[in-house]
Design an enzyme around this catalytic site. Structure first.
Site, PDB file in Angstrom:
ATOM      1  N   SER A 188       0.870  -1.190   0.000  1.00 14.63           N
ATOM      2  CA  SER A 188       0.000   0.000   0.000  1.00 14.63           C
ATOM      3  C   SER A 188       0.895   1.225   0.000  1.00 14.63           C
ATOM      4  O   SER A 188       2.116   1.096   0.212  1.00 14.63           O
ATOM      5  CB  SER A 188      -0.845  -0.017   1.284  1.00 14.63           C
TER       6      SER A 188
ATOM      7  N   TYR B 205      -1.919  -1.539  10.338  1.00 12.13           N
ATOM      8  CA  TYR B 205      -1.899  -1.598   8.868  1.00 12.13           C
ATOM      9  C   TYR B 205      -0.594  -0.992   8.346  1.00 12.13           C
ATOM     10  O   TYR B 205       0.056  -1.563   7.466  1.00 12.13           O
ATOM     11  CB  TYR B 205      -3.117  -0.825   8.351  1.00 12.13           C
TER      12      TYR B 205
HETATM   13  N1  LIG Z   1      -8.821  -0.074  -0.998  1.00 10.07           N
HETATM   14  C1  LIG Z   1      -7.706   0.647  -0.872  1.00 10.07           C
HETATM   15  O1  LIG Z   1      -7.722   1.898  -0.892  1.00 10.07           O
HETATM   16  C2  LIG Z   1      -6.384  -0.047  -0.728  1.00 10.07           C
HETATM   17  C3  LIG Z   1      -5.203   0.731  -0.786  1.00 10.07           C
HETATM   18  C4  LIG Z   1      -3.986   0.112  -0.646  1.00 10.07           C
HETATM   19  C5  LIG Z   1      -3.910  -1.260  -0.490  1.00 10.07           C
HETATM   20  N2  LIG Z   1      -5.057  -1.991  -0.429  1.00 10.07           N
HETATM   21  C6  LIG Z   1      -4.921  -3.434  -0.236  1.00 10.07           C
HETATM   22  O2  LIG Z   1      -5.624  -4.121  -1.262  1.00 10.07           O
HETATM   23  C7  LIG Z   1      -5.960  -5.431  -0.796  1.00 10.07           C
HETATM   24  C8  LIG Z   1      -7.403  -5.720  -1.101  1.00 10.07           C
HETATM   25  O3  LIG Z   1      -8.222  -4.925  -0.253  1.00 10.07           O
HETATM   26  P1  LIG Z   1      -9.592  -4.244  -0.731  1.00 10.07           P
HETATM   27  O4  LIG Z   1      -9.383  -2.783  -0.772  1.00 10.07           O
HETATM   28  O5  LIG Z   1     -10.119  -4.941  -1.952  1.00 10.07           O
HETATM   29  O6  LIG Z   1     -10.504  -4.540   0.549  1.00 10.07           O
HETATM   30  P2  LIG Z   1     -11.901  -5.321   0.674  1.00 10.07           P
HETATM   31  O7  LIG Z   1     -12.259  -5.231   2.116  1.00 10.07           O
HETATM   32  O8  LIG Z   1     -12.874  -4.789  -0.332  1.00 10.07           O
HETATM   33  O9  LIG Z   1     -11.509  -6.797   0.258  1.00 10.07           O
HETATM   34  C9  LIG Z   1     -10.674  -7.586   1.077  1.00 10.07           C
HETATM   35  C10 LIG Z   1     -10.947  -9.047   0.782  1.00 10.07           C
HETATM   36  O10 LIG Z   1     -10.086  -9.832   1.641  1.00 10.07           O
HETATM   37  C11 LIG Z   1     -10.882 -10.890   2.173  1.00 10.07           C
HETATM   38  N3  LIG Z   1     -10.319 -11.337   3.457  1.00 10.07           N
HETATM   39  C12 LIG Z   1     -10.331 -10.669   4.642  1.00 10.07           C
HETATM   40  N4  LIG Z   1      -9.754 -11.415   5.596  1.00 10.07           N
HETATM   41  C13 LIG Z   1      -9.351 -12.574   5.010  1.00 10.07           C
HETATM   42  C14 LIG Z   1      -8.696 -13.732   5.474  1.00 10.07           C
HETATM   43  N5  LIG Z   1      -8.345 -13.863   6.767  1.00 10.07           N
HETATM   44  N6  LIG Z   1      -8.439 -14.730   4.596  1.00 10.07           N
HETATM   45  C15 LIG Z   1      -8.825 -14.612   3.296  1.00 10.07           C
HETATM   46  N7  LIG Z   1      -9.453 -13.544   2.787  1.00 10.07           N
HETATM   47  C16 LIG Z   1      -9.715 -12.524   3.636  1.00 10.07           C
HETATM   48  C17 LIG Z   1     -12.257 -10.287   2.349  1.00 10.07           C
HETATM   49  O11 LIG Z   1     -13.268 -11.272   2.494  1.00 10.07           O
HETATM   50  C18 LIG Z   1     -12.393  -9.454   1.077  1.00 10.07           C
HETATM   51  O12 LIG Z   1     -12.881 -10.227   0.000  1.00 10.07           O
HETATM   52  C19 LIG Z   1      -5.624  -5.434   0.695  1.00 10.07           C
HETATM   53  O13 LIG Z   1      -4.357  -6.038   0.894  1.00 10.07           O
HETATM   54  C20 LIG Z   1      -5.542  -3.968   1.037  1.00 10.07           C
HETATM   55  O14 LIG Z   1      -4.746  -3.718   2.160  1.00 10.07           O
HETATM   56  C21 LIG Z   1      -6.288  -1.422  -0.547  1.00 10.07           C
END
Ligand SMILES: NC(=O)c1ccc[n+]([C@@H]2O[C@H](COP(=O)([O-])OP(=O)(O)OC[C@H]3O[C@@H](n4cnc5c(N)ncnc54)[C@H](O)[C@@H]3O)[C@@H](O)[C@H]2O)c1
Length: 239
Positions: free
Chosen positions: A110, A123
């Site tokens: 991230s 985080y």
């Molecule tokens: N959305 C943002 O702005 C952003 C920015 C930087 C990085 N990220 C990263 O992107 C990745 C995806 O996140 P997102 O934004 O799609 O969030 P989200 O909450 O929409 O999706 C996260 C997914 O991870 C799954 N999950 C949660 N705990 C789990 C576990 N223990 N085992 C297996 N699956 C699990 C959830 O069920 C969900 O489908 C993450 O690593 C997040 O940190 C997101």
């Protein structure tokens, strides 16, 4: 061929309509914080699909609270999924990836992997650790067929804020809804664009992908003014 894993079976309900026609896939219920289950999943994928070319360690969650207020359990919840989940996935698939002529480990860090945001300590720490893990594996796998891609998205329009644990004083006065609304206002890139950039990163043999203009700007400011920019982010985010 895709082998999709999530801890939440509901997430798979719309998968067939979300994928382009003709893409075959399998679904697996996996808690990435459970190393034994991740190892078992890697074996299942190879049995079912024959081989693995790319693993994308994507699962992530956040606990919103200050370091002073956060309970250890809420800190561990984030670290176990965001860091150890990524480590377990990388290790479990590595032997299979090494069997391929060319393969990729894609780990989602991230912007929080290079600049911290207040009230997001677990985080920030986990995403910094993912960056370090990625760079370590790049060094160690230099002479192998396995490449490593470190992905650093800025704000992406997903459910991450709504799925976060908002705790302590951050939860006061409808804090969870305020946090989610604030996130929705600043998250400017779509998940589809993010996926496209990851694919481009793989095709171009990149080691690092920044997703979104916000991520590019934050990366430049972090390089130019590491401490001053972190202080500035803290001041703006705590308003
Ligand atoms: N959305 C943002 O702005 C952003 C920015 C930087 C990085 N990220 C990263 O992107 C990745 C995806 O996140 P997102 O934004 O799609 O969030 P989200 O909450 O929409 O999706 C996260 C997914 O991870 C799954 N999950 C949660 N705990 C789990 C576990 N223990 N085992 C297996 N699956 C699990 C959830 O069920 C969900 O489908 C993450 O690593 C997040 O940190 C997101």
């Amino acid at each position: 061929m895709l082998a999709l894993a999530d801890v939440d079976a509901k997430g798979f309900e719309k998968t067939p309509e979300e994928l382009p026609p003709g893409i075959s896939f399998s679904t697996h219920i996996v808690d990435v914080a459970n190393q034994a289950r991740v190892n078992e999943w890697a074996g299942d994928v190879v049995n079912e699909h024959g081989c693995v070319d790319i693993i994308i360690n994507n699962a992530g969650v956040a606990s919103v609270a200050s370091i002073e207020e956060i309970e250890q359990e809420d800190f561990n919840w984030v670290f176990d999924i965001c860091f150890f989940g990524v480590l377990y996935g990388s290790k479990a698939f590595m032997p299979y990836l090494k069997m391929q002529k060319e393969s990729y480990i894609v780990n989602i860090s991230s912007v929080n992997g290079f600049v911290p945001f207040p009230n997001n300590g677990p985080y920030n720490c986990a995403k910094h650790a993912v960056k370090a893990l990625n760079q370590t594996m790049m060094q160690e796998l230099r002479n192998s067929s396995v490449k490593v891609l470190s992905v650093h998205p800025g704000g992406i329009k997903t459910n991450i804020a709504r799925n976060s644990r908002v705790l302590g004083s951050a939860a006061e006065n409808d804090g969870a809804n305020r946090f989610a609304s604030k996130f929705d206002r600043v998250a400017s890139t779509t998940a589809e664009k993010t996926a496209e950039m990851v694919v481009q990163g793989i095709l171009k043999n990149k080691k690092r992908v920044l997703v979104g203009t916000d991520a590019v700007v934050m990366d430049i400011l972090t390089r130019l003014f590491p401490q001053r920019f972190s202080d500035y982010v803290g001041k703006i985010a705590m308003r």
